[in-house]
Design a protein around this motif. Structure first.
Motif, PDB file in Angstrom:
ATOM      1  N   VAL A 433      -4.597  10.352  19.683  1.00 13.01           N
ATOM      2  CA  VAL A 433      -3.814   9.281  19.060  1.00 13.01           C
ATOM      3  C   VAL A 433      -3.788   8.048  19.962  1.00 13.01           C
ATOM      4  CG1 VAL A 433      -1.502   8.689  18.220  1.00 13.01           C
ATOM      5  CG2 VAL A 433      -2.390  11.007  17.902  1.00 13.01           C
ATOM      6  N   ILE A 434      -3.916   6.880  19.360  1.00 14.25           N
ATOM      7  CA  ILE A 434      -3.841   5.645  20.146  1.00 14.25           C
ATOM      8  C   ILE A 434      -2.386   5.348  20.460  1.00 14.25           C
ATOM      9  CG2 ILE A 434      -4.220   3.152  20.080  1.00 14.25           C
ATOM     10  CD1 ILE A 434      -6.603   3.768  18.167  1.00 14.25           C
ATOM     11  N   LEU A 452     -10.791   6.448  17.387  1.00 14.48           N
ATOM     12  CA  LEU A 452     -12.187   6.616  16.968  1.00 14.48           C
ATOM     13  C   LEU A 452     -13.197   6.304  18.070  1.00 14.48           C
ATOM     14  CD1 LEU A 452     -12.312   5.520  13.241  1.00 14.48           C
ATOM     15  CD2 LEU A 452     -13.137   7.651  14.195  1.00 14.48           C
ATOM     16  N   ALA A 453     -12.704   5.858  19.217  1.00 16.84           N
ATOM     17  CA  ALA A 453     -13.617   5.701  20.356  1.00 16.84           C
ATOM     18  C   ALA A 453     -14.038   7.078  20.873  1.00 16.84           C
ATOM     19  CB  ALA A 453     -12.928   4.908  21.457  1.00 16.84           C
ATOM     20  N   ASN A 454     -13.256   8.088  20.524  1.00 21.21           N
ATOM     21  CA  ASN A 454     -13.500   9.450  20.995  1.00 21.21           C
ATOM     22  C   ASN A 454     -14.436  10.186  20.019  1.00 21.21           C
ATOM     23  OD1 ASN A 454     -13.338  12.166  21.590  1.00 21.21           O
ATOM     24  ND2 ASN A 454     -11.135  12.135  22.020  1.00 21.21           N
ATOM     25  N   PRO A 455     -15.605  10.663  20.483  1.00 28.09           N
ATOM     26  CA  PRO A 455     -16.548  11.334  19.575  1.00 28.09           C
ATOM     27  C   PRO A 455     -15.945  12.548  18.858  1.00 28.09           C
ATOM     28  CG  PRO A 455     -17.586  10.887  21.688  1.00 28.09           C
ATOM     29  CD  PRO A 455     -16.149  10.506  21.830  1.00 28.09           C
ATOM     30  N   GLU A 456     -14.988  13.232  19.506  1.00 26.93           N
ATOM     31  CA  GLU A 456     -14.337  14.372  18.823  1.00 26.93           C
ATOM     32  C   GLU A 456     -13.570  13.889  17.591  1.00 26.93           C
ATOM     33  OE1 GLU A 456     -11.859  17.089  21.079  1.00 26.93           O
ATOM     34  OE2 GLU A 456     -13.042  16.661  22.864  1.00 26.93           O
ATOM     35  N   VAL A 457     -12.946  12.739  17.729  1.00 30.78           N
ATOM     36  CA  VAL A 457     -12.203  12.180  16.587  1.00 30.78           C
ATOM     37  C   VAL A 457     -13.193  11.721  15.512  1.00 30.78           C
ATOM     38  CG1 VAL A 457     -10.543  10.419  15.855  1.00 30.78           C
ATOM     39  CG2 VAL A 457     -10.284  11.534  18.071  1.00 30.78           C
ATOM     40  N   GLN A 458     -14.302  11.157  15.954  1.00 37.71           N
ATOM     41  CA  GLN A 458     -15.336  10.764  14.979  1.00 37.71           C
ATOM     42  C   GLN A 458     -15.767  11.984  14.172  1.00 37.71           C
ATOM     43  OE1 GLN A 458     -18.503   8.897  17.260  1.00 37.71           O
ATOM     44  NE2 GLN A 458     -17.031   7.586  18.295  1.00 37.71           N
ATOM     45  N   ALA A 476     -16.573  12.429  -7.144  1.00 36.00           N
ATOM     46  CA  ALA A 476     -17.382  11.259  -7.528  1.00 36.00           C
ATOM     47  C   ALA A 476     -17.004   9.974  -6.810  1.00 36.00           C
ATOM     48  CB  ALA A 476     -17.266  11.044  -9.033  1.00 36.00           C
ATOM     49  N   TYR A 477     -15.925   9.985  -6.017  1.00 36.11           N
ATOM     50  CA  TYR A 477     -15.428   8.679  -5.539  1.00 36.11           C
ATOM     51  C   TYR A 477     -14.399   8.883  -4.435  1.00 36.11           C
ATOM     52  CZ  TYR A 477     -13.294   3.981  -6.351  1.00 36.11           C
ATOM     53  OH  TYR A 477     -12.816   2.693  -6.266  1.00 36.11           O
ATOM     54  N   ILE A 478     -14.398   7.967  -3.500  1.00 40.45           N
ATOM     55  CA  ILE A 478     -13.371   8.003  -2.445  1.00 40.45           C
ATOM     56  C   ILE A 478     -12.704   6.636  -2.318  1.00 40.45           C
ATOM     57  CG2 ILE A 478     -13.075   8.138   0.071  1.00 40.45           C
ATOM     58  CD1 ILE A 478     -14.616  10.629   0.037  1.00 40.45           C
ATOM     59  N   LYS A 479     -11.382   6.668  -2.258  1.00 42.66           N
ATOM     60  CA  LYS A 479     -10.639   5.454  -1.905  1.00 42.66           C
ATOM     61  C   LYS A 479     -10.234   5.636  -0.452  1.00 42.66           C
ATOM     62  CE  LYS A 479      -6.331   3.001  -3.069  1.00 42.66           C
ATOM     63  NZ  LYS A 479      -5.187   2.947  -3.996  1.00 42.66           N
ATOM     64  N   TRP A 480     -10.784   4.805   0.439  1.00 42.26           N
ATOM     65  CA  TRP A 480     -10.572   4.928   1.883  1.00 42.26           C
ATOM     66  C   TRP A 480      -9.536   3.891   2.298  1.00 42.26           C
ATOM     67  CZ3 TRP A 480     -14.334   7.296   5.645  1.00 42.26           C
ATOM     68  CH2 TRP A 480     -14.011   7.030   6.980  1.00 42.26           C
ATOM     69  N   ASP A 481      -8.359   4.363   2.638  1.00 50.31           N
ATOM     70  CA  ASP A 481      -7.251   3.460   2.943  1.00 50.31           C
ATOM     71  C   ASP A 481      -7.094   3.316   4.460  1.00 50.31           C
ATOM     72  OD1 ASP A 481      -5.085   1.845   2.429  1.00 50.31           O
ATOM     73  OD2 ASP A 481      -4.030   3.295   1.182  1.00 50.31           O
ATOM     74  N   CYS A 482      -6.382   2.311   4.879  1.00 46.46           N
ATOM     75  CA  CYS A 482      -6.172   2.057   6.311  1.00 46.46           C
ATOM     76  C   CYS A 482      -4.944   1.165   6.408  1.00 46.46           C
ATOM     77  CB  CYS A 482      -7.419   1.356   6.859  1.00 46.46           C
ATOM     78  SG  CYS A 482      -7.219   0.584   8.455  1.00 46.46           S
ATOM     79  N   ASN A 483      -3.773   1.796   6.564  1.00 47.07           N
ATOM     80  CA  ASN A 483      -2.540   1.028   6.406  1.00 47.07           C
ATOM     81  C   ASN A 483      -1.921   0.470   7.682  1.00 47.07           C
ATOM     82  OD1 ASN A 483      -1.668   1.014   3.480  1.00 47.07           O
ATOM     83  ND2 ASN A 483      -2.238   3.154   3.758  1.00 47.07           N
ATOM     84  N   ALA A 484      -2.364   0.953   8.844  1.00 51.13           N
ATOM     85  CA  ALA A 484      -1.678   0.512  10.067  1.00 51.13           C
ATOM     86  C   ALA A 484      -2.548  -0.396  10.927  1.00 51.13           C
ATOM     87  CB  ALA A 484      -1.234   1.726  10.879  1.00 51.13           C
ATOM     88  N   VAL A 485      -1.878  -1.226  11.700  1.00 52.58           N
ATOM     89  CA  VAL A 485      -2.555  -2.001  12.736  1.00 52.58           C
ATOM     90  C   VAL A 485      -2.435  -1.192  14.037  1.00 52.58           C
ATOM     91  CG1 VAL A 485      -1.865  -4.147  11.596  1.00 52.58           C
ATOM     92  CG2 VAL A 485      -0.522  -3.295  13.517  1.00 52.58           C
ATOM     93  N   ILE A 486      -3.138  -1.625  15.055  1.00 51.04           N
ATOM     94  CA  ILE A 486      -3.078  -0.906  16.333  1.00 51.04           C
ATOM     95  C   ILE A 486      -2.030  -1.548  17.244  1.00 51.04           C
ATOM     96  CG2 ILE A 486      -4.354  -0.344  18.453  1.00 51.04           C
ATOM     97  CD1 ILE A 486      -6.863  -0.031  16.689  1.00 51.04           C
ATOM     98  N   PHE A 487      -1.009  -0.759  17.570  1.00 50.73           N
ATOM     99  CA  PHE A 487      -0.068  -1.162  18.623  1.00 50.73           C
ATOM    100  C   PHE A 487      -0.417  -0.356  19.868  1.00 50.73           C
ATOM    101  CE2 PHE A 487       2.976  -1.648  14.896  1.00 50.73           C
ATOM    102  CZ  PHE A 487       2.982  -3.030  14.927  1.00 50.73           C
ATOM    103  N   SER A 491      -6.833   4.281  24.792  1.00 48.52           N
ATOM    104  CA  SER A 491      -7.602   5.468  24.416  1.00 48.52           C
ATOM    105  C   SER A 491      -7.581   6.455  25.578  1.00 48.52           C
ATOM    106  CB  SER A 491      -9.047   5.056  24.117  1.00 48.52           C
ATOM    107  OG  SER A 491      -9.901   6.173  24.207  1.00 48.52           O
ATOM    108  N   ALA A 492      -7.125   7.684  25.302  1.00 46.37           N
ATOM    109  CA  ALA A 492      -7.125   8.705  26.354  1.00 46.37           C
ATOM    110  C   ALA A 492      -8.557   9.099  26.706  1.00 46.37           C
ATOM    111  CB  ALA A 492      -6.346   9.933  25.878  1.00 46.37           C
ATOM    112  N   HIS A 493      -9.479   8.760  25.852  1.00 44.93           N
ATOM    113  CA  HIS A 493     -10.870   9.148  26.062  1.00 44.93           C
ATOM    114  C   HIS A 493     -11.622   8.158  26.963  1.00 44.93           C
ATOM    115  CE1 HIS A 493     -14.953  10.402  25.123  1.00 44.93           C
ATOM    116  NE2 HIS A 493     -15.220   9.142  24.824  1.00 44.93           N
ATOM    117  N   LEU A 494     -11.293   6.873  26.832  1.00 40.62           N
ATOM    118  CA  LEU A 494     -12.092   5.852  27.525  1.00 40.62           C
ATOM    119  C   LEU A 494     -11.674   5.683  28.981  1.00 40.62           C
ATOM    120  CD1 LEU A 494     -12.301   2.948  24.903  1.00 40.62           C
ATOM    121  CD2 LEU A 494     -14.126   4.539  25.540  1.00 40.62           C
ATOM    122  N   LYS A 495     -12.685   5.478  29.821  1.00 40.46           N
ATOM    123  CA  LYS A 495     -12.370   5.200  31.229  1.00 40.46           C
ATOM    124  C   LYS A 495     -11.973   3.738  31.385  1.00 40.46           C
ATOM    125  CE  LYS A 495     -14.977   8.784  33.564  1.00 40.46           C
ATOM    126  NZ  LYS A 495     -16.025   9.208  32.604  1.00 40.46           N
TER     127      LYS A 495
END
Ligand code: DGJ
Length: 736
Positions: A433-434, A452-458, A476-487, A491-495
């Motif tokens: 989680v960010i 999503l910087a983390n390949p496991e999350v990808q 037959a179809y996907i609605k891909w939502d994205c409701n939050a901004v990043i606060f 990333s625990a993954h990135l150095k």
């Protein structure tokens, strides 16, 4: 030049003549490189010092050799001749003194950069598309930038980006890394920009650009367009109108943080420096690693905003939007009909209603998943993508089966980038989680963004989609939502946390690439709490977008109108809902301007309302080919008139549809004057027939008369829009 000739006319006006497609490393005094499309030219020039500048951007000349005669109007007075203010990719710390496109700290700690021309080459991708690449190097450091100009001849569209690499002894830090650095010369420039909010997307503002820098940007990470999209227009000399004036449309192809600087300099030149935002994103580049920027996209027209739009829409359909020339599914969505309150039985009824209504698909929205923390509201369950056993004891597959049995398709809502703290996913993988390790969590719609910087999350996010399709191949179809901004970006993954915003987007695109490699054509809607993520990088993977949660049709006329400047109608998902005070006819007529859908309780419609909707869907099915694939002409602007009119014309100019709406409900407002049509064949004769009539009502228009295209475009036609006839759709056909 005809369409079969190369898009980029490459000529040098030196002792060396370069053959098209060959790489060049030798020059005499000046090298002039025109990047030409059907109507426009961007002209680069390399001078004796190997500086590369833009000497022209505008309408192309018939004689390409004449570009070499363009004086270096952008150069300063004698005292300043050495400056690089018209640089095709401006640097900092050496001779440039304006806003740079690229800023670096070299491996030895030095902050200066100077880029000089080395070579260029043109690759012809096909008969319509060419790619110019120009290699630049720092004479002192082993630091190299390649500028790319991909041009689409017939559409007058150019995509510009750069790749940056070095072979210094240690790492180099990139502090700024723009995609493009355009240069315009005119007396005045007018900017049309957009701002917005949830349910208030695409609010336009036009202003004279004054000296200094105006920045259009976002720092939200995800749902990046919430307050400001990256699309803009620049009118040259005077504000362009629909059919007159010179206008440039620009947009950064990036779904994350973007930044466009518009700098009016001391010589009245306008510098446009656009790309991914460098905010909190200093990028450490290892030796020989290649950093490729996203593309900056632009088109230009000297025939006004309408012509510029049609070029961009054509480009989008032909080259960018997934299945841009294909078909779309009409649908019934349950979001506003049920919100989170449904079970299998209720959905079975809605599936039957889908069939009854006559649309292609039932789309199940939010609320179908999570068990430990059921998704019965927006405060829990995100991340736990297992069917909620209480609501759906027989799983999604039973719904897909029921849809198939009823002769309709089935689609589903996902918000795979997100997590509620109240979820099993959060409990199991807090490090996915960010969030800042030492700070309180801060939520947007009670949720956080996955890293999503983390390949496991990808893998996890890809797996959500893949599992659904594996278990339900008929989905037959996907609605891909994205409701939050990043606060609390971390990333625990990135150095290196400065790479976070870039790596998040790279991760998202990797997931979308994988989805498209396995499921190349399944339609997907790009949604972000409304239009929080609408851009031409994402639309490579999506067939359509959700313009706004605001579906009040009166509001939608304005919102859809502004999107139409930049995006083709086939991409605009317009749903009929219960928002607003207008009758069902008005709501359906407005939604028909793009990709039609419904989000209403069908069983609550009166007999006449249902009959109207069913007939309207039949009409839509006859007209959708023109709406999705035809040319769009804006006729009457709702911001300037009491009536909004827009029309779509097929390629043969023989079948058209014209939408007209009353947007001013004050006394005695309406279409007092005829509306002038556009895009017709002047020599053909046409009939105009009003369709989508509400049961029991008659048209006030005479469908038996024929008119020449010339008449309709010069004198016009009055659709007789007024109170009581506040929306009128005309089917226009060539008279037999
Ligand atoms: C926001 C979207 O814009 C809506 O259409 C709906 O899907 C909700 N999210 C669901 O939570």
């Amino acid at each position: 030049m005809n369409a079969n000739q190369p898009i980029i006319n490459l000529k040098t006006f030196t002792t060396f003549a370069l053959a098209l497609g060959l790489s060049c490393t030798a020059w005499a005094q000046n090298i002039t490189i025109p990047v030409e499309t059907k109507n426009n030219a961007l002209v680069l020039q390399i001078d004796g010092k190997k500086d590369i500048g833009t000497i022209y951007l505008g309408k192309k000349l018939n004689d390409a050799a004449a570009y070499a005669q363009i004086p270096s109007v952008y150069k300063q007075t004698a005292d300043y001749t050495d400056n690089t203010s018209n640089s095709a990719y401006s640097t900092s710390g050496s001779r440039g003194y304006f806003e740079p496109a690229v800023t670096v700290t070299h491996s030895d700690g030095n902050n200066s950069l100077d880029l000089r021309y080395v070579s260029h080459k043109v690759t012809k991708v096909d008969n319509n598309v060419s790619l110019l690449s120009v290699v630049l190097k720092d004479p002192v450091y082993n630091f190299e930038v390649t500028l790319y100009y991909k041009s689409y001849f017939n559409e007058d569209v150019v995509e510009q980006w750069s790749s940056i690499k070095h072979s210094e002894k240690g790492n180099v830090v990139l502090h700024k890394f723009a995609s493009a650095n355009l240069y315009l010369k005119a007396a005045k420039y007018y900017l049309t920009q957009y701002h917005g909010e949830w349910a208030k997307e695409m609010q336009p503002e036009e202003s004279l650009i004054t000296h200094g820098i105006k920045t259009l940007d976002t720092k939200l990470g995800t749902r990046a367009n919430l307050f400001q999209p990256s699309v803009f227009m620049i009118s040259i000399d005077q504000p362009a109108t629909e059919d007159e004036g010179t206008v440039l449309y620009g947009s950064v192809e990036w779904s994350g943080n973007f930044r466009t600087d518009l700098e009016l300099d001391n010589m009245d030149n306008l510098r446009v420096i656009a790309g991914a935002n460098n905010y909190a994103s200093a990028y450490t580049l290892k030796p020989n690693e290649v950093f490729t920027t996203p593309a900056f996209l632009y088109t230009m027209s000297d025939k006004g905003k309408g012509d510029a739009s049609r070029k961009l829409q054509r480009w989008a359909r032909n080259y960018r939007v997934l299945d841009g020339n294909g078909n779309r599914l009409t649908l019934l969505n349950n979001w506003e009909a049920t919100y989170f309150d449904f079970d299998e039985q209720k959905l079975f009824e809605l599936i039957k209603d889908t069939k009854k209504l006559g649309v292609d698909m039932f789309l199940l929205d939010d609320g179908w998943f999570a068990n430990k923390y059921p998704r019965n509201g927006d405060n829990a369950g995100l991340g736990d993508w297992q069917e909620n056993k209480k609501k759906l004891p027989n799983g999604v597959s039973s719904l897909v089966k029921e849809a198939t049995a009823n002769g309709v398709k089935f689609g589903i809502w996902l918000e795979p980038e997100m997590v509620n703290p109240k979820s099993e996913l959060y409990e199991k993988h807090p490090n996915w989680v960010i969030k800042q390790p030492k700070r309180d969590e801060h939520y947007f719609r009670n949720q956080l963004v996955l890293d999503l910087a983390n390949p496991e999350v990808q893998n996890f996010v890809f797996g959500i989609v893949d599992d659904l399709f594996t278990k339900n191949p008929e989905l037959a179809y996907i609605k891909w939502d994205c409701n939050a901004v990043i606060f609390n970006a971390y990333s625990a993954h990135l150095k290196n946390q400065s790479h976070f915003y870039i790596e998040y987007m790279r991760g998202l695109y990797k997931v979308l690439e994988r989805i498209r490699a396995k499921y190349p054509k399944v339609p997907m809607m790009l949604c972000s709490g409304g239009g929080g993520r609408v851009d031409y990088a994402a639309l490579k993977y999506f067939t359509e977008f959700w313009p706004s949660d605001n579906t009040d049709p009166l509001e939608r006329i304005f919102i859809q109108w502004e999107y139409s400047y930049f995006y083709p109608a086939i991409t605009s998902s317009n749903h009929v809902t219960d928002w607003g005070k207008q009758p069902i006819k008005f709501r359906v007529d407005v939604a028909m301007m793009g990709k039609l859908g419904f989000d209403i309780v069908v069983s609550k419609l009166s007999g006449d309302e249902l009959k109207f909707c069913q007939e309207a869907i039949k009409n839509y099915n006859q007209l959708k080919d023109i709406i999705w694939h035809g040319e769009q002409y804006r006729l009457a602007d709702p911001r300037k008139n009491s009536v909004a009119s827009i029309m779509y014309v097929d390629e043969a100019k023989s079948s058209c549809v014209m939408f007209n709406y009353l947007v001013n409900n004050r006394y005695d407002e309406g279409s007092k004057l005829p509306v002038k049509l556009k895009g017709l064949d002047a020599a053909k004769r046409y009939t105009l027939k009003e369709i989508n009539l509400y049961p029991g009502s008659n048209s006030s228009l005479d469908a038996t008369k024929t008119y020449s295209g010339e008449f309709l475009m010069t004198i016009g036609y009055n659709p007789d829009v007024k109170a009581g006839r506040n929306s009128v759709i005309l089917q226009i056909n060539e008279a037999k």
